[in-house]
Design a protein around this motif. Structure first.
Motif, short mmCIF file in Angstrom:
data_model
loop_
_atom_site.label_atom_id
_atom_site.label_comp_id
_atom_site.label_asym_id
_atom_site.label_seq_id
_atom_site.Cartn_x
_atom_site.Cartn_y
_atom_site.Cartn_z
N ALA A 120 -30.01 21.23 100.28
CA ALA A 120 -31.46 21.73 100.20
C ALA A 120 -31.90 21.91 98.86
CB ALA A 120 -31.55 23.05 101.17
N PRO A 121 -33.22 21.46 98.97
CA PRO A 121 -33.90 22.01 97.48
C PRO A 121 -33.62 23.40 97.02
CG PRO A 121 -35.51 20.65 98.97
CD PRO A 121 -34.14 21.25 99.71
N GLY A 122 -33.34 23.73 95.76
CA GLY A 122 -33.14 25.01 95.37
C GLY A 122 -31.62 25.34 95.44
N ASP A 123 -30.77 24.66 95.97
CA ASP A 123 -29.31 24.88 96.03
C ASP A 123 -28.67 24.90 94.68
OD1 ASP A 123 -29.35 25.19 98.75
OD2 ASP A 123 -28.16 23.31 99.13
N PHE A 182 -31.13 16.58 90.80
CA PHE A 182 -30.98 18.04 90.29
C PHE A 182 -31.31 18.30 88.85
CE2 PHE A 182 -27.28 15.43 88.75
CZ PHE A 182 -26.53 16.39 87.78
N ILE A 183 -31.52 19.42 88.52
CA ILE A 183 -32.08 19.90 87.06
C ILE A 183 -30.80 20.56 86.33
CG2 ILE A 183 -33.52 21.11 85.98
CD1 ILE A 183 -35.44 20.56 88.57
N HIS A 184 -30.53 20.16 85.26
CA HIS A 184 -29.37 20.81 84.62
C HIS A 184 -29.50 20.81 82.94
CE1 HIS A 184 -27.05 16.93 84.23
NE2 HIS A 184 -28.24 16.57 84.41
N ALA A 185 -29.05 21.74 82.40
CA ALA A 185 -28.80 21.46 80.84
C ALA A 185 -27.84 20.94 80.56
CB ALA A 185 -29.12 22.98 80.39
N TYR A 186 -27.79 19.78 79.81
CA TYR A 186 -26.92 18.91 79.46
C TYR A 186 -26.68 18.63 78.04
CZ TYR A 186 -23.97 14.84 81.10
OH TYR A 186 -22.92 13.98 81.27
N SER A 187 -25.63 18.70 77.44
CA SER A 187 -25.35 18.82 75.99
C SER A 187 -25.75 17.47 75.62
CB SER A 187 -23.84 19.03 75.74
OG SER A 187 -23.68 18.92 74.35
N GLY A 188 -26.59 17.58 74.26
CA GLY A 188 -27.29 16.30 73.84
C GLY A 188 -28.27 15.95 74.48
N ARG A 210 -33.86 35.03 86.66
CA ARG A 210 -34.56 36.32 86.10
C ARG A 210 -36.17 35.74 86.56
NH1 ARG A 210 -31.63 35.12 81.23
NH2 ARG A 210 -33.55 34.03 80.70
N GLU A 211 -36.79 34.82 86.65
CA GLU A 211 -38.09 33.98 87.14
C GLU A 211 -38.45 34.38 88.44
OE1 GLU A 211 -39.30 30.39 85.91
OE2 GLU A 211 -38.57 30.65 83.84
N ALA A 243 -40.32 26.96 95.26
CA ALA A 243 -40.50 27.73 94.16
C ALA A 243 -39.55 27.80 93.33
CB ALA A 243 -40.95 29.10 94.68
N LEU A 244 -38.26 27.65 93.74
CA LEU A 244 -36.87 27.42 92.72
C LEU A 244 -37.13 26.22 92.22
CD1 LEU A 244 -34.49 28.78 95.46
CD2 LEU A 244 -35.21 30.21 93.34
N VAL A 245 -37.49 25.11 92.81
CA VAL A 245 -37.32 23.86 92.11
C VAL A 245 -38.47 23.99 91.18
CG1 VAL A 245 -37.84 21.48 92.41
CG2 VAL A 245 -36.33 22.76 94.17
N THR A 246 -39.81 24.27 91.49
CA THR A 246 -40.87 24.40 90.54
C THR A 246 -40.43 25.30 89.35
OG1 THR A 246 -42.53 24.24 92.24
CG2 THR A 246 -43.34 25.27 90.09
N ALA A 247 -39.77 26.16 89.28
CA ALA A 247 -39.23 27.22 88.35
C ALA A 247 -38.27 26.60 87.52
CB ALA A 247 -38.33 28.48 88.87
#
Length: 146
Positions: free
Chosen positions: A83-86, A113-119, A40-41, A5-9
């Motif tokens: 682990a997924p969600g870390d 991994f999912i991240h917000a990356y400048s550009g 928050r989600e 669920a964390l990964v889906t979010a």
């Protein structure tokens, strides 16, 4: 809350533009804003107010502010216990303060991994060796059985 669920979010944020200090899905976020939004989600209200910060925050002073905040609100895990969600905390350069965050999505041969990356905005990246070398710490969000 399950790890999946964390990964889906987190994947729901992919495509959100990069905007420094923002934390609004679809409108804009930075790496901290992404983790705040996932919190928050999946968990509820954020555990503390985030003061304004500059792009080079903590660097001039060598202050590990993000590391300390993570320790206050999440359980630290061994680096090899993936682990997924870390939540992953990165040092972008050797000897610099840790100030980039992401959420592990895939593990093993498909580690990512999912991240917000400048550009780039929010993206899912391979957790390649160059990224792995930058990991300063790994954390479990408090939604998981610790």
């Amino acid at each position: 809350m399950t790890r999946n669920a964390l990964v889906t979010a987190a994947r729901g944020w992919i495509g959100t533009p990069y905007i420094h200090q923002a934390s609004v899905k679809g409108a804009g976020c930075d790496c901290l804003g992404l983790v705040r939004g996932i919190w928050r989600e999946t968990i509820g209200p954020e555990p503390e107010a985030i003061p304004p910060y500059s792009r080079d925050w903590s660097e001039p002073q060598g202050d590990e502010a993000l590391f300390r905040a993570a320790l206050r609100h999440m359980r630290r895990k061994p680096l090899d216990d993936e682990a997924p969600g870390d939540v992953l905390l990165f040092r972008m350069r050797a000897g610099s303060v840790a100030k980039h965050l992401g959420l592990q999505a895939g593990v093993g041969m498909r580690a990512s991994f999912i991240h917000a990356y400048s550009g780039h905005g929010v993206i899912e990246s391979a957790l390649s060796l160059p990224w792995r070398r930058r990991i300063a710490a790994r954390f479990a969000l408090p939604t998981e059985t610790n």
